[in-house]
Design an enzyme around this catalytic site. Structure first.
Site, PDB file in Angstrom:
ATOM      1  N   LYS A 237      -2.414   2.968   3.535  1.00  0.00           N
ATOM      2  CA  LYS A 237      -1.380   3.716   3.765  1.00  0.00           C
ATOM      3  C   LYS A 237      -0.980   3.764   4.927  1.00  0.00           C
ATOM      4  CE  LYS A 237      -0.158   4.007  -1.095  1.00  0.00           C
ATOM      5  NZ  LYS A 237       0.137   5.384  -2.710  1.00  0.00           N
ATOM      6  N   ARG A 271      -8.617   4.039  -5.890  1.00  0.00           N
ATOM      7  CA  ARG A 271      -7.923   2.495  -5.531  1.00  0.00           C
ATOM      8  C   ARG A 271      -7.707   2.212  -4.176  1.00  0.00           C
ATOM      9  NH1 ARG A 271      -2.583   0.510  -4.788  1.00  0.00           N
ATOM     10  NH2 ARG A 271      -1.496  -0.484  -5.834  1.00  0.00           N
TER      11      ARG A 271
HETATM   12  C1  7PM Z   1       3.475  -1.476   0.117  1.00  0.00           C
HETATM   13  C2  7PM Z   1       3.057  -0.955  -0.086  1.00  0.00           C
HETATM   14  C3  7PM Z   1       2.817  -2.378  -0.713  1.00  0.00           C
HETATM   15  C4  7PM Z   1       2.461   0.082  -0.754  1.00  0.00           C
HETATM   16  C5  7PM Z   1       2.002  -1.508  -1.745  1.00  0.00           C
HETATM   17  C6  7PM Z   1       1.872  -0.319  -2.160  1.00  0.00           C
HETATM   18  C7  7PM Z   1      -0.165   3.105  -6.161  1.00  0.00           C
HETATM   19  C8  7PM Z   1      -0.034   2.356  -6.761  1.00  0.00           C
HETATM   20  C9  7PM Z   1       0.997   1.444  -5.197  1.00  0.00           C
HETATM   21  C10 7PM Z   1      -0.965   4.697  -6.153  1.00  0.00           C
HETATM   22  C11 7PM Z   1      -1.506   4.187  -7.911  1.00  0.00           C
HETATM   23  C12 7PM Z   1      -0.344   0.114  -2.219  1.00  0.00           C
HETATM   24  C13 7PM Z   1       1.086   0.729  -2.999  1.00  0.00           C
HETATM   25  N1  7PM Z   1       0.558   2.996  -4.520  1.00  0.00           N
HETATM   26  N2  7PM Z   1      -0.554   3.120  -8.239  1.00  0.00           N
HETATM   27  N3  7PM Z   1       0.622   1.081  -6.506  1.00  0.00           N
HETATM   28  N4  7PM Z   1      -1.663   4.821  -7.147  1.00  0.00           N
HETATM   29  N5  7PM Z   1      -1.594   4.544  -9.453  1.00  0.00           N
HETATM   30  O1  7PM Z   1      -0.253   0.488  -1.084  1.00  0.00           O
HETATM   31  O2  7PM Z   1      -0.906   5.282  -5.207  1.00  0.00           O
HETATM   32  O3  7PM Z   1      -0.656  -0.502  -3.141  1.00  0.00           O
HETATM   33  S1  7PM Z   1       1.683   0.529  -4.171  1.00  0.00           S
END
Ligand code: 7PM
Length: 295
Positions: A237, A271
């Site tokens: 991120k 995660r």
């Molecule tokens: C683009 C930007 C693609 C951000 C995907 C994302 C989280 C999550 C996501 C989190 C939980 C990613 C994010 N982030 N579920 N789903 N916690 N519980 O980095 O921080 O996958 S989507």
């Protein structure tokens, strides 16, 4: 933190998670499995299922404890994915991975996806909306799946364009999670099924808010003894990009460092995209923690 402090913290309560009961003597690694449409086939509607299965297998070999299947509907700023398309992407994968004897999580905020995912055998529902969509609590209440309740300020479409503002980000995130956990338990969801997540990158100022939440990670969770398991998602991120100046694919080491910081502050589940590297980093962290407990 002194060794005495380490000894003062209890491991989080085990998490009831469908077919599994997850315990947290060490932080568990959740591998991210993004189910994206195959850009090479017509219209981008065909899901590259073979790729996803290979990726899942790789993550298992690399030491993942949980697989998180996402139809990409939750990414900040992303276009909304229609229900039928999300179902087409996610449900067949749940069915195919169900035999792997591995906890399967589904990243969705849509009650209908939750229902069908649980019917197909998912063990955990990961909801970036914190089960606020009408019908979301009802969709999970009757099952024995685990839940991840995430904090998000605003909505995915707008949250990074509107400047996020908090008086006290840690307190406000905790207050939100307390309300959501309260709504779930009031509906009859056992506390042993619930994990919480401060939602890194979801309506937070990149450095100020995200790093305050990481620094005070334990205090982001509702007060409970033993504590509820905390899940963190910082992998690749912008909070990592901002301090290292690196693009997404070059944030692996930064992500491992962040995972270690989170483990030190009580994270139960991390995660990540980069499973092998995170597993190594957390093994070193756990060896230090075990030595501290022995001395
Ligand atoms: C683009 C930007 C693609 C951000 C995907 C994302 C989280 C999550 C996501 C989190 C939980 C990613 C994010 N982030 N579920 N789903 N916690 N519980 O980095 O921080 O996958 S989507």
């Amino acid at each position: 933190m002194s060794n005495a402090d380490i000894l003062n913290y209890s491991d989080p309560e085990p998490l009831q998670c469908g077919r599994f009961t997850l315990s947290f003597e060490r932080p568990l690694v959740m591998g991210i499995l993004n189910v994206t449409p195959d850009s090479f086939s017509d219209g981008g509607r065909f899901v590259a299922r073979g790729d996803a299965l290979r990726q899942a297998e790789r993550m298992l070999l690399d030491g993942a404890d949980i697989i998180d299947i996402g139809g990409e509907s939750t990414r900040p700023g992303a276009p909304l994915v229609p229900l039928d398309e999300e179902l087409e992407r996610v449900i067949p994968l749940v069915e195919q991975l169900r035999g792997a004897n591995m906890p399967l999580s589904v990243d969705t905020y849509k009650p209908e996806v939750m229902r069908q995912a649980l019917a197909a055998g998912a063990d955990l529902i990961n909801d970036v909306w914190g089960f606020r969509m009408p019908g979301a609590i009802e969709a999970v209440r009757e099952s024995n799946c685990g839940l991840c309740v995430m904090h998000m300020l605003g909505e995915p479409q707008t949250m990074q364009t509107v400047e996020p503002a908090y008086e006290d980000v840690v307190r406000e995130v905790r207050a939100f999670l307390e309300v959501r956990v309260g709504a779930l338990t009031a509906a009859g969801v056992a506390k042993t099924r619930i994990s919480v997540d401060p939602g890194f990158g979801f309506g937070k100022a990149v450095v100020e808010h995200n790093y305050a939440l990481l620094a005070h990670l334990r205090e982001t969770a509702p007060r409970s003894e033993p504590p509820l398991p905390i899940l963190v998602g910082m992998s690749r991120k912008s909070m990592l990009g901002k301090v290292t100046g690196r693009h997404t694919s070059e944030r692996v080491v930064a992500g491992a460092a962040a995972a270690v910081c989170a483990a030190e502050r009580g994270a139960a589940i991390v995660r990540v995209h980069d499973v092998a590297e995170t597993v190594d980093a957390l093994k070193v962290w756990a060896a230090v923690r075990d030595a501290a407990r022995r001395s």
